[in-house]
Scaffold this active site. Structure first.
Site, mmCIF file in Angstrom:
data_model
loop_
_atom_site.group_PDB
_atom_site.id
_atom_site.type_symbol
_atom_site.label_atom_id
_atom_site.label_comp_id
_atom_site.label_asym_id
_atom_site.label_seq_id
_atom_site.Cartn_x
_atom_site.Cartn_y
_atom_site.Cartn_z
ATOM 1 N N HIS A 70 10.259 39.733 40.435
ATOM 2 C CA HIS A 70 9.228 40.553 40.000
ATOM 3 C C HIS A 70 8.582 40.130 38.367
ATOM 4 C CE1 HIS A 70 10.892 45.189 41.053
ATOM 5 N NE2 HIS A 70 10.509 44.194 42.193
ATOM 6 N N GLU A 72 7.958 40.286 35.169
ATOM 7 C CA GLU A 72 9.333 40.901 34.081
ATOM 8 C C GLU A 72 9.820 39.154 34.312
ATOM 9 O OE1 GLU A 72 8.353 43.444 36.210
ATOM 10 O OE2 GLU A 72 8.116 45.027 35.167
ATOM 11 N N CYS A 101 14.421 45.322 35.926
ATOM 12 C CA CYS A 101 13.523 44.118 34.757
ATOM 13 C C CYS A 101 14.060 44.568 33.232
ATOM 14 C CB CYS A 101 11.918 44.456 34.792
ATOM 15 S SG CYS A 101 12.221 43.306 36.725
HETATM 16 ZN ZN LIG Z 1 11.250 45.323 37.984
#
Ligand SMILES: [Zn+2]
Ligand SMILES: [Zn+2]
Length: 153
Positions: A70, A72, A101
């Site tokens: 992801h 982040e 995250c």
């Molecule tokens: Zn995430």
């Protein structure tokens, strides 16, 4: 002339990064900021050097693409790779972060989360953010600054 605000500047940067996403299930961008300086950025993508979902299709297990790191996480890991402290930093993300995250953001010492769009905002994430004393605020992107459409969309 009115200058672009810091909020809009960093949020626009995250939206620009989102256009680099290689997993199109959700195109997300994240920008980590300290003292009004961008220290890292990330987008949804594969491990460096590995195949991309946009070329090979997603690798879906239990409804999630397991190939993708992801945005982040990629931004936080970039800080780890290059030795930039995330303590007390801010993160600008295009979408409300997923639970994993959110936990990584808290654990990295980031203290402020600005997100542009609600996305399955998990109640447990909100609980953890509050418990850890993070400031979480929705900052919608002002489209008048920049047109961010993928070319063939
Ligand atoms: Zn995430
Ligand atoms: Zn994917």
């Amino acid at each position: 002339m009115e200058r672009i605000s810091w909020h809009q500047y960093f949020m626009a940067q995250s939206h620009l990064l989102a256009l680099r996403s290689t997993c199109q299930r959700l195109m997300v961008g994240a920008t980590i900021v300290r003292d009004k300086r961008i220290i890292a950025g990330g987008y949804n993508g594969s491990v460096s050097g590995s195949v991309h979902c946009i070329d090979e299709g997603c690798y879906v297990i239990d409804g999630h693409c397991v190939r993708t790191i992801h945005a982040e996480m990629n931004a936080i890991l970039q800080c780890a790779k290059f030795g930039a402290s995330t303590e007390g930093a801010e993160i600008y993300v295009t979408h409300f972060p997923c639970l994993n995250c959110c936990k990584a953001i808290i654990q990295s010492g980031i203290k402020t989360v600005y997100y542009a769009e609600d996305y399955k905002n998990h109640p447990y994430a909100l609980e953890l953010f509050e418990e850890a004393g993070l400031h979480v605020e929705k900052v919608a992107l002002d489209q008048s600054y920049i047109s961010l459409k993928p070319k063939d969309a």
